[in-house]
Design a protein around this motif. Sequence first.
Motif, PDB file in Angstrom:
ATOM      1  N   PHE C 136     -25.762  -8.755 -13.702  1.00  0.00           N
ATOM      2  CA  PHE C 136     -25.151 -10.067 -13.480  1.00  0.00           C
ATOM      3  C   PHE C 136     -24.374 -10.534 -14.700  1.00  0.00           C
ATOM      4  N   ALA C 137     -24.840 -10.159 -15.889  1.00  0.00           N
ATOM      5  CA  ALA C 137     -24.101 -10.528 -17.091  1.00  0.00           C
ATOM      6  C   ALA C 137     -22.732  -9.862 -17.093  1.00  0.00           C
ATOM      7  N   ALA C 140     -20.502 -11.587 -14.743  1.00  0.00           N
ATOM      8  CA  ALA C 140     -20.030 -12.893 -15.192  1.00  0.00           C
ATOM      9  C   ALA C 140     -18.739 -12.765 -15.991  1.00  0.00           C
ATOM     10  N   CYS C 141     -18.552 -11.619 -16.656  1.00  0.00           N
ATOM     11  CA  CYS C 141     -17.346 -11.456 -17.474  1.00  0.00           C
ATOM     12  C   CYS C 141     -16.088 -11.368 -16.614  1.00  0.00           C
ATOM     13  N   GLU C 143     -15.159 -13.241 -14.237  1.00  0.00           N
ATOM     14  CA  GLU C 143     -14.553 -14.557 -14.028  1.00  0.00           C
ATOM     15  C   GLU C 143     -13.531 -14.874 -15.112  1.00  0.00           C
ATOM     16  N   LEU C 144     -13.895 -14.526 -16.343  1.00  0.00           N
ATOM     17  CA  LEU C 144     -12.993 -14.804 -17.457  1.00  0.00           C
ATOM     18  C   LEU C 144     -11.694 -14.011 -17.304  1.00  0.00           C
ATOM     19  N   PHE C 147      -9.534 -15.662 -14.848  1.00  0.00           N
ATOM     20  CA  PHE C 147      -8.872 -16.818 -15.457  1.00  0.00           C
ATOM     21  C   PHE C 147      -7.719 -16.365 -16.347  1.00  0.00           C
ATOM     22  N   MET C 148      -7.975 -15.323 -17.153  1.00  0.00           N
ATOM     23  CA  MET C 148      -6.916 -14.826 -18.038  1.00  0.00           C
ATOM     24  C   MET C 148      -5.683 -14.430 -17.230  1.00  0.00           C
ATOM     25  N   TRP C 151      -4.026 -17.662 -15.815  1.00  0.00           N
ATOM     26  CA  TRP C 151      -3.412 -18.584 -16.765  1.00  0.00           C
ATOM     27  C   TRP C 151      -2.242 -17.936 -17.478  1.00  0.00           C
ATOM     28  N   MET C 163      -8.220 -20.683 -10.406  1.00  0.00           N
ATOM     29  CA  MET C 163      -9.194 -21.773 -10.379  1.00  0.00           C
ATOM     30  C   MET C 163     -10.070 -21.668  -9.142  1.00  0.00           C
ATOM     31  N   ILE C 166     -12.496 -18.822  -9.604  1.00  0.00           N
ATOM     32  CA  ILE C 166     -13.604 -19.121 -10.510  1.00  0.00           C
ATOM     33  C   ILE C 166     -14.601 -20.034  -9.825  1.00  0.00           C
ATOM     34  N   ILE C 170     -18.432 -18.873  -9.225  1.00  0.00           N
ATOM     35  CA  ILE C 170     -19.565 -19.588  -9.817  1.00  0.00           C
ATOM     36  C   ILE C 170     -20.470 -20.114  -8.714  1.00  0.00           C
TER      37      ILE C 170
END
Lengths: 169, 193, 398, 103
Positions: C136-137, C140-141, C143-144, C147-148, C151, C163, C166, C170
């Motif tokens: 899961f860790a 979680a990466c 998502e970033l 976003f990158m 954006w 958005m 994400i 989440i």
Amino acid sequence: MNTALLIFSTITLAGAAAAMTLRNLIHCALAGAVAFLGLAGLFLGLGAEFVAFGQVLVYVGAVAILIVIAVLLTRPARVAGESPRVEPWLPGVGIGVLVTGALVAMVKASLVARSPEAVSSPAAPVKAIGEQLMTTYVLPLEVLGLLLTAALIGAVLLALRDPGEARRP
Amino acid sequence: MLGSGIVKGFVETARNFVGSFHDPGRLVTIEYPDERQELPENSRNFPMLVYDGDDRMKGLRCVACKICEKECPPQCIYIEVERDARGKALKHPRIFDLDISVCMSCQICVEVCPFDAIKMDTAFELSTDNRFGGLLLNKHQLAKPNSYYRAIHPLEAAEVDERLAAEQARAAAKAKAAAAKAPAPAAANAVAT
Amino acid sequence: MFELFDQLFVNLKHAVVGALPEGWQVLASPLISAAAILGVFASLFALTVLVERKGLGRIQNRPGPNRVGPAGLLQPLADFIKALTKEDIVPVSADKVLHFLAPVVMLAPVLLAYAVLPFGRNMVAVDFDAGLLFFFAAGACVELAVFMAGWSSHNKFSLLGAMRAIAQMISYELPLILATLGVVMLVGSLSLVDIVASQAGHHWGWLARWWVFTPWGLAAFVIFLIAATAESNRAPFDLPEGEAELVAGHLVEYSGFKYAIFFIAEYLGLFAVSALAITLFLGGWHAPVAALDWLPSWFWFGAKLAGFIVFFIWVRGTLPRVRVDHLMGFAWKFLLPLVLWNLVVAAVWWYSRGWAFAGAGILRWVGCAAMILIPYSLLGRALYTRHGLGPRTYRLAA
Amino acid sequence: MSTLQSFLIVSALLFGIGLTGVLTRRNAILVLLGIEFMLNAANLNFIAFWRFGPNPEALTGVMFALFAIAVAAAEAAVGLALVIAIYRHARTANLDAVEELKG
């Protein structure tokens, strides 16, 4: 000083330094995420698996995302000609350097420097962590649950639009 | 039970999936360049010029009356009459150009043609790499034999042929009657030519 | 004989590592594992894309790709060449560095997640004590990275898509993690190898002792599947890419090989999360019935994974895209209460394991099933009637 | 230099970077990020002392780090909500522009 420690501490410190110096806020937040990842690597190197993965899950998966979204919600990422630092910034840096220097000097001078290398490499088995959380640390755990719930509700209430406030165009 | 609709949907798609393997009626896709769909009787694309007989140019039914040129809403037809050495108009087009990049397939030219000379073609693979010259068809490209017209629009062509035959018969009868009334001039004419 | 086939790949790796000089062995072992995982799952990706396109075609009553090679079998190759040779366009106003890094950051954690999955008996790259948390860790990466991508493209559609992605990830991470907690609670370990080992043995001597064969396990499995579909941005939860409203979400400004890497990462994420579902609920590499135990363990894992892939394609072909507010409402109002309640049911199941009176087994089963089904039905009805989405009547249609 | 010492130095440097950031950056969000770094430096200390301490089987350092991470998550959520609330009020997230709380 082994290689893994060197690599991960470099990643951590470089990420943190970048996060505190870059002009673009999004870049800062992403550099912060890199620093958190490096820290997770350090934790892993120290044998604290659970904390390391928890760190990634919480900091990269949640806090970094929160920061990024907060940046997007508050202002354009780049405002031309605006300084990213507070105006007299030298005293701040001075204090930071002084504190860091004092800390490093104290670490160097302390008994820790003469302490022997740890012979055993202890691990933190998940089962032991779980059992301790449910026995020794059950009160902190419950309080933490309460705190997180309160924080959740509080954050929602703070960020909620005031009912009287007109909708922005 | 809540969620039964989703299960129904799953059953339906599974039936589609399995059915597509053993029931050819389900797969309606025609793999176009390999297999072709039979075009319906009334399909039409761009106009063509029908000719009778074997000679593409001599057999053209078109008499260059320019009715279609005048009636064409997007004005995609251009006609010039063939003239002989003395400047007398012959009943034949010297130029018959049709710009299919302009044509809108309205079939008005076909409706107004008194000689059944212009008809709608069904050919649709007309793409070319030259959008000016390539899409401007001249009378040589437009000319199609009557047999072709019969092949693509059998019902309509039969009706047209019948009408033309009746007209011809009427004309022949008229000529015959005229010949019976005044045989001498007719004979004289025949001698003269 | 069985031993030979079952441990084929393990022995192969050991042979290769053993043949190397002493100093290289430490480095070679993980490298071989990584290369094997990468090779197997990258080719599975190519195969899946073809099967998906053909399967979706059949579901929609059309033949699907069939022009490249015999029956379209070389289509993945054609796609690959096309992706490689396409021009890589970077928008002028884009953040060049992040725009370049986003696909890499997307793919890397997904590949990392494979490290803890047991693909067969003794076939696991790293057996972390907190393997599930590691999975899961790593997830979680992602998502970033999304976003990158969104954006850095400097495009409002891609930012909106990111958005949405994400928010969706989440929201669905909660039911996803909570659904696994029941298993973790009963096994008492976060290590995926231990979780597979706990599902060894058979009910009544023939049916495998998988967690999915318990009422709470079945419920958790279904919720996990729904949340996993949403996590991997697949239909019917592929809103971030919603072509109709967002063109392609965070992927708008990506082309060529960068886009292909996003595509690969998405599919590899789907395989990883399917493999996790297999490990947690479907007994990992164990055979479903005792009579089939003679087949090698990696075969069973592969067969189950193939089943999942087919299922996900089937879902994509069946369900229409969910509306964005329904998506969030579904996660927070429906899945989350149910999955929390499911933990209670799992606890009841655990504490009733010692029942020894006549009919205890049936009572335990029926009782736990009722404990899940009644709230499911009540909650579902309540939410549906409030939104006016109950059973519909059509005025004009027959 | 012992390994524990090097971890402590890394932690001190991280703390220093965080502190400098908190003191010099104008944007409230980055100040929050600096605070997170300082918290993380403390976590690193806890883990390092647990690892090299006399009785690692007690798991005290790990526990403290876990609780600190959880609390930091709560802190980040509330802090960022505050920043957004202030932004709505003052139309800026710069700290020197929001001086009404000054005595």
